[in-house]
Design a protein around this motif. Structure first.
Motif, PDB file in Angstrom:
ATOM      1  N   CYS A  83       0.822  -1.213   0.000  1.00  0.00           N
ATOM      2  CA  CYS A  83       0.000   0.000   0.000  1.00  0.00           C
ATOM      3  C   CYS A  83       0.856   1.263   0.000  1.00  0.00           C
ATOM      4  O   CYS A  83       2.057   1.221   0.282  1.00  0.00           O
ATOM      5  CB  CYS A  83      -0.939   0.005   1.209  1.00  0.00           C
ATOM      6  SG  CYS A  83      -2.030  -1.437   1.283  1.00  0.00           S
ATOM      7  N   THR A  84       0.203   2.380  -0.278  1.00  0.00           N
ATOM      8  CA  THR A  84       0.829   3.701  -0.218  1.00  0.00           C
ATOM      9  C   THR A  84       0.072   4.554   0.793  1.00  0.00           C
ATOM     10  O   THR A  84      -1.147   4.700   0.693  1.00  0.00           O
ATOM     11  CB  THR A  84       0.803   4.379  -1.595  1.00  0.00           C
ATOM     12  OG1 THR A  84       1.550   3.581  -2.526  1.00  0.00           O
ATOM     13  CG2 THR A  84       1.430   5.764  -1.531  1.00  0.00           C
ATOM     14  N   ARG A  88       5.112   5.570   4.667  1.00  0.00           N
ATOM     15  CA  ARG A  88       5.334   4.158   4.322  1.00  0.00           C
ATOM     16  C   ARG A  88       6.815   3.816   4.220  1.00  0.00           C
ATOM     17  O   ARG A  88       7.251   2.794   4.750  1.00  0.00           O
ATOM     18  CB  ARG A  88       4.638   3.828   2.998  1.00  0.00           C
ATOM     19  CG  ARG A  88       4.846   2.378   2.552  1.00  0.00           C
ATOM     20  CD  ARG A  88       4.444   2.184   1.115  1.00  0.00           C
ATOM     21  NE  ARG A  88       5.263   2.987   0.217  1.00  0.00           N
ATOM     22  CZ  ARG A  88       6.469   2.646  -0.206  1.00  0.00           C
ATOM     23  NH1 ARG A  88       7.029   1.513   0.225  1.00  0.00           N
ATOM     24  NH2 ARG A  88       7.147   3.414  -1.032  1.00  0.00           N
ATOM     25  N   ARG A  89       7.595   4.638   3.548  1.00  0.00           N
ATOM     26  CA  ARG A  89       9.005   4.326   3.357  1.00  0.00           C
ATOM     27  C   ARG A  89       9.746   4.298   4.705  1.00  0.00           C
ATOM     28  O   ARG A  89      10.613   3.457   4.925  1.00  0.00           O
ATOM     29  CB  ARG A  89       9.645   5.340   2.410  1.00  0.00           C
ATOM     30  CG  ARG A  89       9.099   5.295   0.993  1.00  0.00           C
ATOM     31  CD  ARG A  89       9.804   6.313   0.108  1.00  0.00           C
ATOM     32  NE  ARG A  89      11.209   5.969  -0.060  1.00  0.00           N
ATOM     33  CZ  ARG A  89      11.683   5.140  -0.998  1.00  0.00           C
ATOM     34  NH1 ARG A  89      10.836   4.556  -1.850  1.00  0.00           N
ATOM     35  NH2 ARG A  89      12.962   4.904  -1.095  1.00  0.00           N
ATOM     36  N   GLU A 275       2.017  -1.674  -9.476  1.00  0.00           N
ATOM     37  CA  GLU A 275       1.729  -0.419  -8.802  1.00  0.00           C
ATOM     38  C   GLU A 275       1.103  -0.680  -7.434  1.00  0.00           C
ATOM     39  O   GLU A 275       0.281  -1.594  -7.270  1.00  0.00           O
ATOM     40  CB  GLU A 275       0.781   0.410  -9.667  1.00  0.00           C
ATOM     41  CG  GLU A 275       0.492   1.796  -9.107  1.00  0.00           C
ATOM     42  CD  GLU A 275      -0.452   2.578  -9.987  1.00  0.00           C
ATOM     43  OE1 GLU A 275      -0.903   3.649  -9.564  1.00  0.00           O
ATOM     44  OE2 GLU A 275      -0.734   2.086 -11.094  1.00  0.00           O
ATOM     45  N   ARG A 276       1.485   0.119  -6.465  1.00  0.00           N
ATOM     46  CA  ARG A 276       0.970  -0.061  -5.111  1.00  0.00           C
ATOM     47  C   ARG A 276      -0.489   0.367  -5.021  1.00  0.00           C
ATOM     48  O   ARG A 276      -0.974   1.182  -5.818  1.00  0.00           O
ATOM     49  CB  ARG A 276       1.801   0.747  -4.114  1.00  0.00           C
ATOM     50  CG  ARG A 276       3.221   0.238  -3.969  1.00  0.00           C
ATOM     51  CD  ARG A 276       4.003   1.088  -2.986  1.00  0.00           C
ATOM     52  NE  ARG A 276       5.343   0.571  -2.804  1.00  0.00           N
ATOM     53  CZ  ARG A 276       5.662  -0.383  -1.934  1.00  0.00           C
ATOM     54  NH1 ARG A 276       4.727  -0.900  -1.160  1.00  0.00           N
ATOM     55  NH2 ARG A 276       6.897  -0.824  -1.840  1.00  0.00           N
ATOM     56  N   ALA A 278      -3.106   2.550  -3.496  1.00  0.00           N
ATOM     57  CA  ALA A 278      -3.123   3.859  -2.836  1.00  0.00           C
ATOM     58  C   ALA A 278      -4.310   3.930  -1.881  1.00  0.00           C
ATOM     59  O   ALA A 278      -5.463   3.762  -2.292  1.00  0.00           O
ATOM     60  CB  ALA A 278      -3.205   4.976  -3.871  1.00  0.00           C
ATOM     61  N   ARG A 284      -5.801   6.048   4.888  1.00  0.00           N
ATOM     62  CA  ARG A 284      -4.368   6.322   4.798  1.00  0.00           C
ATOM     63  C   ARG A 284      -3.814   6.803   6.139  1.00  0.00           C
ATOM     64  O   ARG A 284      -2.702   6.447   6.527  1.00  0.00           O
ATOM     65  CB  ARG A 284      -4.086   7.327   3.681  1.00  0.00           C
ATOM     66  CG  ARG A 284      -4.737   8.688   3.879  1.00  0.00           C
ATOM     67  CD  ARG A 284      -4.812   9.456   2.541  1.00  0.00           C
ATOM     68  NE  ARG A 284      -3.527   9.637   1.924  1.00  0.00           N
ATOM     69  CZ  ARG A 284      -2.790  10.741   2.022  1.00  0.00           C
ATOM     70  NH1 ARG A 284      -3.254  11.766   2.742  1.00  0.00           N
ATOM     71  NH2 ARG A 284      -1.631  10.844   1.435  1.00  0.00           N
TER      72      ARG A 284
END
Length: 537
Positions: A83-84, A88-89, A275-276, A278, A284
Motif C-alpha cells: 500500500c501507499t 510508508r518508506r 503499482e501499489r 493507494a 491512509r
C-alpha cells in the motif's frame, strides 16, 4: 578389499563436520538421555508441583504469542509492502528496529511504565482519581503482549518479503474473478504467503520457548524458569535435566513444523513489480496511526524511558564495577564470535567441497543449536563437564592434588555452550558467501599455477571477507545480549551486562537495570541496521 574398506571409511567432510556437530548433539543427547533413567521421586515432585502450571503457562504463551505476532506482523507487512500511505518508506525499515531490543529489556521497561506505581497509572489516578482502572501488566496478557511486541519483526520481515514477491498481481487476478480487495487478501494473498508466515511464527515461538529474562521479570513460570529454579534454587540437577528434556520435545516439534512449512514454499509465484494500492481518506491516516503506534510501543517509548532512567542513575551507578561488566561482556562476545566464525568457515567449506549425505546431515545437526533454548544447552553442557571434572579429580587425588573443580565455571565451558547456541547465526552468512564462489573461479585460479594455500589466500579469503565479518558481528551482538547460558555457566562473581540486568530486575530496580540495558540495545542496533540495508537494497 581396499575398495571396500575405502567405501566404509567416513569422508573427509564427515571428519571435519563431526567434531563441530558434537557441540550440539552431545548436550541434546545428554538431556534426552535423562528420560531413560527416570527418578520416581523427581517425577513425583514435578507432576505434583511443577508440570501442571508450567505446561499450562507454556501452552498459553505459545498460543497467545503465535496469535499476537500474526496480528501485528501481517497487517504491518501488507501495508508497507503493497500500500501507499504517509510514512510508508520510513515505517518499512523502522518497524524492524524492535529486533535490537532484547525481550527482557522491553519487559522491565513496560513493567516500570505500566505498573501500579509507574508514571502511566500515577498520571491516570491524578487525573481521574483513585477509581481510575488500568489493566494489570503483571499478568498472562502482559507477558503475551510484551513477547508479541518483541518478536513480531520475525513475522513482519518474512511476510513483507512474501508480499513484495507477490506484488499486486495476485490481488488483481482475484479481483478479475469478482472478489473484493479484502476477500482477495484473505483468500489469495495470505494463503500464498503461508509458508513464510509459518517460518516467521515458528521463529517467534522458538524465541518464546527459549525466553528466560522476560518470564522471570513477570514471575511467570515456564520451562526455562523451572529449569533454572530446579538447578540453582533446589540444587536438583536431575530435575533440571528432566524438565530440559521435555522442553527439547517442544522445540523439536517446532523445528519439524518449520521444515514442513519450508517444503511448502514451492508453490510461491514470483511476479513483476506492480503499482501499489493507494489508500485514500481516513484509511491512509489509520495506516499511519497503526504503524506509528506499534513502533512507539515496541521501540521508541521504551528507548526514551531507558534514556530517562540512565540520566537519573548515571552519576551514582556508573562506578568501578561497570568497566569490569563491559570488559567481561566484550571478552566473551569477541572470543565467541571468533570461535563460531572459525567453526562456521570449516562447516561451510566442508559442505561445499564434500557433497555426501553424511556431511550434509552433520552440517544440519551442527546448526540446530539456535533452535535449542540456552537453559537446555547449559544443562546439557554442564552434566558431561561435571562428570569429567569428577573423573579428573579422582585421578589426581592419589598424587595429593586437590581442587574443587577443573572445568566447571570456566570460560571454556561458556564458550562451548555459546558456540552450540549461535553456530547457525554465524554459518548462514559464511555459507552464503561461500556459495557465491563458483567452481570456474577456483579452476581458473588453479590454471594460473596457484596451489591450495594460494587459492585460499587470493580467492577465498577476499570473497569471503564480507560473510566472515557479518558472521562475527552477528554472533558478537547475540552473545552480548544472551542471558541464560552466561547466568547458569559462569564462574561465581563473573558478571556481565546481561547478568547485571537480571540481578537488578530481580530486585525490581528498573532504573538501575537501564544502564547495562542501554549498552546492550545500542550494540543490538548494529545487526539490525545491516539487516535493514540488506532488505532495502
Amino acid at each position: 578389499m581396499s575398495f571396500m574398506s575405502s567405501r566404509l571409511l567416513p569422508s573427509r567432510g564427515v571428519l571435519c563436520a563431526l567434531p563441530i556437530a558434537l557441540l550440539t548433539v552431545v548436550p541434546l543427547l545428554v538431556v534426552l538421555s535423562s528420560l531413560l533413567d527416570p527418578q520416581a521421586e523427581v517425577w513425583s515432585h514435578l507432576l505434583d508441583y511443577v508440570l501442571p502450571g508450567v505446561l499450562w503457562n507454556t501452552l498459553l504463551l505459545v498460543v497467545g504469542v503465535g496469535a499476537g505476532v500474526l496480528l501485528l506482523g501481517v497487517p504491518l507487512a501488507w501495508l508497507t509492502a503493497v500500500c501507499t500511505f504517509p510514512g510508508r518508506r520510513f515505517f518499512g525499515w523502522a518497524l524492524m528496529l524492535p529486533l535490537a531490543m532484547p525481550a527482557y529489556v522491553l519487559a522491565f521497561v513496560q513493567v516500570g511504565l505500566l505498573d501500579f506505581t509507574g508514571p502511566v497509572q500515577t498520571l491516570l489516578r491524578s487525573a481521574f482519581g483513585t477509581s481510575a482502572w488500568f489493566p494489570q501488566i503483571r499478568s498472562t496478557g502482559g507477558v503475551i503482549l510484551v513477547l508479541s511486541m518483541a518478536f513480531y519483526p520475525y513475522v513482519y520481515l518474512l511476510a513483507r518479503n512474501a508480499f513484495l514477491t507477490q506484488g499486486r498481481r495476485a490481488i488483481e487476478a482475484a479481483q478479475t474473478l469478482g472478489m473484493s480487495r479484502r476477500r482477495a487478501f484473505f483468500v489469495v494473498a495470505v494463503p500464498m504467503a503461508r509458508p513464510w508466515l509459518i517460518g516467521g511464527v515458528t521463529l517467534a515461538l522458538m524465541e518464546t520457548l527459549a525466553d528466560f529474562g522476560t518470564v522471570s521479570i513477570f514471575n511467570f513460570d515456564t520451562f526455562t524458569t523451572a529449569i533454572y529454579k530446579a538447578w540453582f534454587a533446589l540444587f536438583n540437577l536431575p530435575a533440571a535435566s528432566q524438565l530440559a528434556s521435555l522442553l527439547v520435545m517442544f522445540v523439536l516439534m517446532l523445528v519439524a513444523l518449520e521444515q514442513w512449512g519450508r517444503g511448502a514454499r514451492s508453490y510461491q509465484v514470483r511476479s513483476a513489480h506492480a503499482e501499489r494500492i493507494a489508500l485514500h481518506g481516513r484509511l491512509r491516516w489509520l495506516a499511519t496511526l497503526w504503524c506509528g503506534t506499534v513502533l512507539l510501543l515496541a521501540f521508541v517509548v521504551p528507548m526514551m524511558q531507558l534514556l530517562v532512567w540512565v540520566k537519573g542513575v548515571w552519576a551514582d551507578d556508573f562506578d568501578a564495577r561497570y568497566p569490569a561488566f563491559i570488559g567481561r561482556s566484550l571478552l566473551l562476545a569477541v572470543m565467541a564470535a571468533l570461535l563460531v566464525t572459525l567453526l562456521a568457515l570449516v562447516l561451510a567449506y566442508a559442505r561445499r567441497r564434500y557433497r555426501d549425505a553424511g556431511t550434509h546431515w552433520l552440517v544440519r545437526l551442527a546448526t540446530l543449536g539456535y533452535a535449542v533454548p540456552g537453559t537446555v544447552l547449559a544443562v546439557g553442557v554442564f552434566i558431561p563437564v561435571a562428570w569429567l571434572d569428577n573423573v579428573l579429580l579422582a585421578a589426581l587425588r592419589p598424587f595429593g592434588l586437590e581442587a574443587l573443580a577443573i572445568f566447571k565455571g570456566t570460560l571454556a565451558v561458556m564458550l562451548l555452550a555459546l558456540a552450540a547456541r549461535f553456530l547457525a547465526v554465524g554459518f548462514q552468512p559464511v555459507d552464503t558467501a561461500m556459495q557465491r564462489i563458483t567452481r570456474s573461479q577456483e579452476e581458473a585460479a588453479r590454471s594460473l599455477g596457484l596451489n591450495g594455500r594460494q587459492v585460499a589466500a587470493r580467492l577465498y579469503l577476499p570473497l569471503l571477507r564480507g560473510g566472515l565479518l557479518s558472521a562475527a558481528l552477528l554472533v558478537f551482538v547475540d552473545v552480548l545480549k544472551e542471558m541464560p547460558i552466561t547466568l547458569m555457566t559462569r564462574a561465581f562473581g563473573w558478571d556481565t551486562l546481561a547478568v547485571r540486568v537480571f540481578e537488578m530486575t530481580s530486585e525490581g530496580m528498573w532504573d538501575r537495570a537501564a544502564l547495562p540495558s542501554l549498552f546492550i540495545v545500542l550494540a543490538g542496533l548494529v545487526p539490525v541496521v545491516l539487516l535493514i540495508r540488506k532488505t532495502e537494497s
